[in-house]
Structures are given as structure tokens and as C-alpha cells.
Motif scaffolding. Structure first.
Motif, PDB file in Angstrom:
ATOM      1  N   LEU A  12       0.677  -1.159   0.029  1.00  8.13           N
ATOM      2  CA  LEU A  12       0.058  -0.059  -0.044  1.00  8.13           C
ATOM      3  C   LEU A  12       0.793   1.305   0.020  1.00  8.13           C
ATOM      4  N   ILE A  13       1.868   1.289   0.999  1.00  8.94           N
ATOM      5  CA  ILE A  13       2.908   2.367   0.864  1.00  8.94           C
ATOM      6  C   ILE A  13       3.469   2.498  -0.531  1.00  8.94           C
ATOM      7  N   VAL A  14       3.752   1.446  -1.178  1.00  8.28           N
ATOM      8  CA  VAL A  14       4.511   1.477  -2.513  1.00  8.28           C
ATOM      9  C   VAL A  14       3.444   2.037  -3.497  1.00  8.28           C
ATOM     10  N   ALA A  15       2.129   1.627  -3.229  1.00  9.53           N
ATOM     11  CA  ALA A  15       1.133   2.195  -4.144  1.00  9.53           C
ATOM     12  C   ALA A  15       0.985   3.716  -3.919  1.00  9.53           C
ATOM     13  N   ILE A  16       0.972   4.116  -2.748  1.00  4.00           N
ATOM     14  CA  ILE A  16       0.731   5.561  -2.448  1.00  4.00           C
ATOM     15  C   ILE A  16       2.152   6.352  -3.441  1.00  4.00           C
ATOM     16  N   CYS A  17       3.274   5.827  -3.079  1.00  2.59           N
ATOM     17  CA  CYS A  17       4.182   6.840  -3.817  1.00  2.59           C
ATOM     18  C   CYS A  17       4.216   6.661  -5.441  1.00  2.59           C
ATOM     19  N   LEU A  18       3.713   5.360  -5.757  1.00  2.00           N
ATOM     20  CA  LEU A  18       3.690   5.566  -7.356  1.00  2.00           C
ATOM     21  C   LEU A  18       2.430   6.470  -7.775  1.00  2.00           C
ATOM     22  N   LEU A  19       1.436   6.219  -7.007  1.00  2.00           N
ATOM     23  CA  LEU A  19       0.316   7.149  -7.168  1.00  2.00           C
ATOM     24  C   LEU A  19       0.611   8.766  -7.313  1.00  2.00           C
ATOM     25  N   LEU A  20       1.545   8.942  -6.294  1.00  2.00           N
ATOM     26  CA  LEU A  20       1.845  10.279  -5.929  1.00  2.00           C
ATOM     27  C   LEU A  20       2.951  10.822  -7.091  1.00  2.00           C
ATOM     28  N   MET A  21       3.678  10.088  -7.448  1.00  3.25           N
ATOM     29  CA  MET A  21       4.592  10.625  -8.751  1.00  3.25           C
ATOM     30  C   MET A  21       4.019  10.637  -9.972  1.00  3.25           C
ATOM     31  N   VAL A  22       2.843   9.712 -10.017  1.00  2.00           N
ATOM     32  CA  VAL A  22       1.891   9.983 -11.302  1.00  2.00           C
ATOM     33  C   VAL A  22       1.228  11.281 -11.385  1.00  2.00           C
ATOM     34  N   SER A  23       0.537  11.620  -9.952  1.00  6.51           N
ATOM     35  CA  SER A  23      -0.053  12.962  -9.971  1.00  6.51           C
ATOM     36  C   SER A  23       0.793  13.957 -10.086  1.00  6.51           C
ATOM     37  N   VAL A  28      -2.034  16.513 -11.336  1.00  2.18           N
ATOM     38  CA  VAL A  28      -3.492  16.252 -10.777  1.00  2.18           C
ATOM     39  C   VAL A  28      -3.144  16.026  -9.261  1.00  2.18           C
ATOM     40  N   ALA A  29      -4.051  16.893  -8.511  1.00  2.00           N
ATOM     41  CA  ALA A  29      -3.828  16.871  -7.092  1.00  2.00           C
ATOM     42  C   ALA A  29      -3.741  15.377  -6.386  1.00  2.00           C
ATOM     43  N   TYR A  30      -3.130  15.113  -5.679  1.00  3.26           N
ATOM     44  CA  TYR A  30      -2.780  14.021  -5.156  1.00  3.26           C
ATOM     45  C   TYR A  30      -4.038  13.171  -4.547  1.00  3.26           C
ATOM     46  N   PRO A  31      -4.851  13.888  -3.530  1.00  9.95           N
ATOM     47  CA  PRO A  31      -6.232  13.213  -3.077  1.00  9.95           C
ATOM     48  C   PRO A  31      -7.028  12.400  -4.211  1.00  9.95           C
ATOM     49  N   VAL A  32      -7.318  13.319  -5.411  1.00 10.29           N
ATOM     50  CA  VAL A  32      -7.780  12.638  -6.508  1.00 10.29           C
ATOM     51  C   VAL A  32      -7.148  11.482  -7.055  1.00 10.29           C
ATOM     52  N   MET A  33      -5.953  11.293  -7.226  1.00 12.51           N
ATOM     53  CA  MET A  33      -5.183  10.376  -7.761  1.00 12.51           C
ATOM     54  C   MET A  33      -5.145   9.007  -6.501  1.00 12.51           C
ATOM     55  N   LEU A  34      -5.239   9.468  -5.443  1.00 18.86           N
ATOM     56  CA  LEU A  34      -5.135   8.344  -4.596  1.00 18.86           C
ATOM     57  C   LEU A  34      -6.770   7.694  -4.272  1.00 18.86           C
ATOM     58  N   VAL A  35      -7.606   8.458  -4.230  1.00 23.11           N
ATOM     59  CA  VAL A  35      -9.000   7.790  -4.303  1.00 23.11           C
ATOM     60  C   VAL A  35      -9.183   7.058  -5.496  1.00 23.11           C
ATOM     61  N   ALA A 280      -4.877   7.652   4.327  1.00 25.24           N
ATOM     62  CA  ALA A 280      -6.279   8.134   4.524  1.00 25.24           C
ATOM     63  C   ALA A 280      -7.099   8.199   3.030  1.00 25.24           C
ATOM     64  N   PHE A 281      -6.608   8.767   2.347  1.00 27.63           N
ATOM     65  CA  PHE A 281      -7.347   8.959   0.939  1.00 27.63           C
ATOM     66  C   PHE A 281      -7.268   7.676   0.068  1.00 27.63           C
ATOM     67  N   LEU A 282      -6.084   7.081   0.258  1.00 25.97           N
ATOM     68  CA  LEU A 282      -6.528   5.612  -0.366  1.00 25.97           C
ATOM     69  C   LEU A 282      -7.339   4.577   0.296  1.00 25.97           C
ATOM     70  N   PHE A 283      -7.469   4.699   1.556  1.00 26.67           N
ATOM     71  CA  PHE A 283      -8.477   3.714   2.241  1.00 26.67           C
ATOM     72  C   PHE A 283      -9.869   4.293   1.581  1.00 26.67           C
ATOM     73  N   ILE A 284     -10.298   5.411   1.247  1.00 26.38           N
ATOM     74  CA  ILE A 284     -11.435   5.796   0.720  1.00 26.38           C
ATOM     75  C   ILE A 284     -11.866   5.108  -0.437  1.00 26.38           C
ATOM     76  N   GLY A 285     -10.777   4.837  -1.366  1.00 23.10           N
ATOM     77  CA  GLY A 285     -11.221   4.062  -2.384  1.00 23.10           C
ATOM     78  C   GLY A 285     -11.211   2.416  -2.103  1.00 23.10           C
ATOM     79  N   LEU A 286     -10.306   2.231  -1.212  1.00 23.58           N
ATOM     80  CA  LEU A 286     -10.242   0.612  -0.830  1.00 23.58           C
ATOM     81  C   LEU A 286     -11.562   0.122  -0.232  1.00 23.58           C
TER      82      LEU A 286
END
Length: 530
Positions: A12-23, A28-35, A280-286
């Protein structure tokens, strides 16, 4: 089992880092990308179903996030815009809960007035993290960001108070207004009082007991948890306790916390908030599969539930836009009777942006998850719980994605007037450089250190710079311990002068002052390593 959970956590932490790099890459704001990333991950085959306990968010996530936001906020800006911040954080949240409650009671079958008020309280507070992340890509006037940041510090508390009263009304079947009013007053006053009191005690500990950077940092991390738990123990608002304690500590920290501790804590807090916000934002989507499973178990049609979510989302957008524009006219009218922050006609760009920054976030999800499975004191299943969870998820997702993606476009499209709230940055920096130079020279004369200046080429050079009202560039070695101590004192004198300037001149932007204090801290850190 533990090894499996550890592997999932690391992934999950790796996913957060990858999504933030993409954002960052696609801006694109990282909360949008994480959700969105969380929703995508939730449908990956073999992905374990996530069950988020509300206490994890309320107790683990919320206190440090709010405390850091309070500490980073400007008390001067909060006080200057106190009326509009208070209106949006309390009055608008209450009106939003009432209107949403009426809509839910009218259009959604099975929703009583109390259930409608409950879902209204859950979805009423906008999420500041999302707006702040989006505004990093586009420059906005300081007054807009100050109002949004100030509102976010208090609207969570007001919405959670509404949720608490709604749950009591559903459990008891009645609502006693005078008891609710007394409870509300205690939650507000008691919560703020507990936070300030604990912050005051912690400040005294800093003065009485010897501490180093590690202890200072640990105290700063523990403090919000203590404030939250103590306030909740006496049935006051834990959120207000953390916010008030953070604001009080932030106002005093320059005078009590050493430069090295501030620099160390800043790095630790940046990492901690990065991790907590990401999770927190990743948990919303999960959490989507778990929410949909609840709908299916209750026999609720997914499309019908989605339509209700769209209805509530549309109502929230309209209510906030109406409140933002109404605030302009109310301010102009009240300026005839009281002194307001700004009674001038400044166009509609500010209210338009303020109204569109209504993205909901993790607090709404946590409040929805906190709805009990059974009505308190009974074995009766809580009515419409799965529907409220799904509506909350739809509101969070739609506001984050739709408003979050369109806000940067809106900010580039609107033309803000010159509000003239602060001095131009160049003028502020010029005042600061001159003032710091004068404060340093005054310190040397006041303490009869002029003779020491001649013994050090560096101090002699710095005095020359100060007399020319220029900023010192670079730092040479101070071999003499006494001269090193004198220079420490000079840097501290500059910090005290900056703090005084910030408190006394409301037109000086506090962000610039904090930038100069940070530079002094870094300079003193370099001196320590000499």
C-alpha cells in the motif's frame, strides 16, 4: 497472518508513492489520484477486503493531521478573517446539515428527519487537504487560502457535534433542545479549554526540564493524541482540543523551542503527514467493495443508491456556492453596523472559488463508518446504515474528482482583483532585512559587544553588511567560543524581532516571516556544525 498484513501494508505504501509520482507528473492533486487509485486497487483479484474501524481514523489519523494544520496556520490571519471563517465552519455547516436532512427526508424512502440530519452532518464539512493540494498548482490570493485553511480547522468539529446529536436523537427517539444547547456549549468551550491547558502545561515542561531534539520531536507527536483523548474523556470536542492546542503552541513555539528542534521536527512531521494523508485517501477508495457489500446485503439497488448520492452531492455544491455569494452581501450589509475585515466590492472571483472548494474527504468517511450497527441500547439494526455509507462514498468521490479536477481550470480562468491585504513580497522582505540588521546592531551596542566585533573578521564583515542594510550571504568559521555565543544571541535577537513584526504589523504576510525564521534556523544549524 502478521507477515501477510505487513506485506499488504508495504504494498500500500509503495502504491501511494507510485500514485503520488503519477499525480506530480500529470499535475493532478494527489487526493484525487489516491482515491481513484484506491478504487482501482479494490477490484484487483486477491486484494483483501478492507474494513476500516472509525476509531483508527478518529484516534490515529485525525489528531496529528489537524495539529499540523493548526501549527502551520497563521493566528493573525485567523483573527483577521474570524467572522467569515466562523460562519463557514459553524453556521454554514449547520445550515448544510439542515437542508440535506430535509432533502433526504423528502426524497429518500426510509429516511426520517433524524436520519436526514445525520447524513447532513456527515457530509457537511469540506476537506482542506484536497483544496490545499490543488492550490499548490495554481497561485491564489492569500485571503482565499487563509479562509479555506481556517475553515477546515473548525468545520470538522462542528460536523462531528451534529453527528453526535443526531445519533442521540435516533437512539432515544427525542431531541431535548436545552440539553443539546448545554452539551454543545460544553463541547466547544471544554474542548478548546482542554487543548489550551495541555498546550500550556507542555510549554512549561519545555522550560522546566532539559530536552533535546529527539525528546522535543516526540513531545510534539504525542501532544495531539493527549489533547484529543483528554477532551473526549470529559465529553468535550477532541477535534477542537487539538486545533486550539495546536494554535496556542504554534503562537508560542518561537520563544520556547530551539532552532535545532524546529528543524528536526519539521522533517519528521512532513513525513508523518505525508504518510497519514496518503493512507487516508487511499483507504477511501479501498473501502468501496465493503460498502457495496453492505448495500447488497440490505437488498438496495445500486443505481438507485447512486442517484440518491448524486442528489445529495448536487445539493451540497449548490448550498456552498449560495453560502459563498451570500457572505459577500451579508458582509456589505453588516459593514454599516460593525467593522468587517473588508467591506469593499472586490468582484465575484473570491466567492466563486471559495464556493467551488467544497471537496469532502476522510472525516466524512470516518463519521459514516462510526454509525453503529445497532441502535444504541437495543438489538435493532441501525436503519439505512449501508445507504448512508454509500451516499457518503459517492459524495466524497464525486466532489474530489469533479471539483478537484475542475478547480485548477477555474483558478486559471478567473481574474482576482488586487486585494491589497498584504504588502508586496519585495517590500516585506526589504522591511525584514532592514529590521534584522537594525536589531542585530542594537543588540551589539546594548550589550557592549563592539570590541568583540573587531576580534572577528566575520562579525566585522556582518556589521558592515548590516550597516548597509543588506542580507548576509554565507557563513565563515567562528573560532572563538565567546564570539560564537554572541552570534547565536544575534540570530536569536533577529528571530524575536521577526516574531514581533509579525504580531504588530497585520499587513506583513506571515508566510514570508516564517521563511526568514527558517533561514535563520538553518544558519544557526550550520554554525553549530562549525
Amino acid at each position: 497472518m502478521i507477515e501477510h498484513q505487513l506485506i499488504v501494508s508495504i504494498l500500500l505504501i509503495v502504491a501511494i508513492c507510485l500514485l503520488l509520482m503519477v499525480s506530480h507528473r500529470i499535475k493532478v492533486a494527489y487526493p484525487v489520484m489516491l482515491v481513484l487509485g484506491g478504487i482501482a486497487l479494490s477490484f484487483v483479484p486477491g486484494m483483501p477486503r478492507l474494513r476500516i474501524h472509525p476509531d483508527v481514523i478518529f484516534l490515529v489519523f485525525l489528531p496529528p493531521i489537524l495539529y499540523e494544520a493548526a501549527a502551520a496556520n497563521s493566528w493573525k490571519e485567523l483573527w483577521h478573517w474570524r467572522r467569515i471563517i466562523g460562519s463557514f465552519a459553524f453556521i454554514v455547516v449547520f445550515i448544510t446539515a439542515l437542508v440535506v436532512g430535509y432533502i433526504a427526508n423528502t426524497f429518500i424512502p426510509g429516511f426520517s428527519v433524524a436520519l436526514g440530519f445525520l447524513i447532513g452532518g456527515i457530509v457537511s464539512p469540506p476537506d482542506a487537504v484536497s483544496a490545499a493540494a490543488i492550490m499548490k498548482f495554481v497561485k491564489v490570493p492569500r485571503r482565499v487560502s487563509a479562509i479555506l485553511e481556517g475553515e477546515s480547522l473548525f468545520n470538522d468539529a462542528s460536523s462531528l457535534i451534529i453527528v453526535k446529536f443526531a445519533l442521540i436523537a435516533i437512539g432515544t427517539g427525542q431531541f431535548v433542545w436545552h440539553q443539546a444547547a448545554a452539551s454543545f456549549v460544553w463541547m466547544v468551550i471544554g474542548g478548546a479549554g482542554v487543548g489550551v491547558l495541555l498546550s500550556y502545561v507542555i510549554i512549561k515542561l519545555y522550560k522546566w526540564l532539559p530536552m533535546d531534539e529527539n525528546i522535543d520531536t516526540m513531545f510534539s507527536i504525542i501532544s495531539p493524541y493527549l489533547m484529543y483523548i483528554c477532551a473526549e474523556t470529559v465529553e468535550a470536542s477532541g477535534v477542537l482540543s487539538v486545533v486550539s492546542g495546536g494554535l496556542y503552541f504554534s503562537y508560542r513555539r518561537i520563544l520556547i523551542i530551539g532552532f535545532s528542534s524546529r528543524l528536526r521536527a519539521e522533517n519528521v512531521w512532513n513525513f508523518l503527514i505525508f504518510l497519514l494523508n496518503g493512507l487516508a485517501f487511499l483507504f477511501i477508495g479501498l473501502d468501496l467493495p465493503e460498502i457495496m457489500a453492505g448495500l447488497k446485503a440490505d437488498g438496495v439497488n445500486l443505481w438507485t443508491a447512486t442517484a440518491y448520492g448524486l442528489l445529495i452531492t448536487g445539493a451540497l455544491v449548490i448550498i456552498r456556492m449560495g453560502a459563498a455569494f451570500s457572505a459577500v452581501f451579508v458582509t456589505r450589509f453588516m459593514s454599516k453596523f460593525i467593522t468587517v475585515a473588508d467591506s469593499r466590492s472586490q468582484g465575484m472571483a473570491g466567492p466563486l472559488v471559495l464556493g467551488w472548494t467544497g471537496m469532502r474527504g476522510v472525516v466524512s468517511l470516518a463519521a459514516a463508518l462510526a454509525i453503529p450497527l445497532y441502535i444504541p441500547g437495543t438489538q435493532t439494526p441501525f436503519p439505512e446504515r449501508s445507504m448512508m455509507l454509500y451516499i457518503t462514498f459517492v459524495v466524497i468521490t464525486l466532489t474530489l474528482v469533479f471539483q478537484g479536477l475542475t478547480l485548477p481550470v477555474l483558478l486559471k480562468w478567473v481574474k482576482f482583483p488586487n486585494y491589497d491585504d498584504h504588502l508586496p513580497p519585495e517590500e516585506t522582505e526589504r522591511i525584514i532585512r532592514i529590521g534584522m540588521a537594525q536589531a542585530s546592531l542594537d543588540f551589539l551596542q546594548r550589550n557592549n559587544k563592539c570590541a568583540d566585533v573587531k576580534r572577528s573578521a566575520l562579525l566585522n564583515s556582518l556589521v558592515t553588511h548590516w550597516n548597509e542594510q543588506l542580507e548576509s550571504e554565507g557563513l565563515a568559521t567562528l573560532y572563538d567560543d565567546e564570539l560564537r555565543k554572541n552570534y547565536h544571541n544575534i540570530l536569536n535577537e533577529q528571530r524575536l524581532w521577526l516574531n514581533k513584526l509579525n504580531n504588530e504589523n497585520e499587513r506583513v504576510d506571515e508566510e514570508i516571516v516564517r521563511h526568514f525564521i527558517h533561514r535563520i534556523d538553518l544558519e544557526e544549524e550550520c554554525l553549530l556544525k562549525e
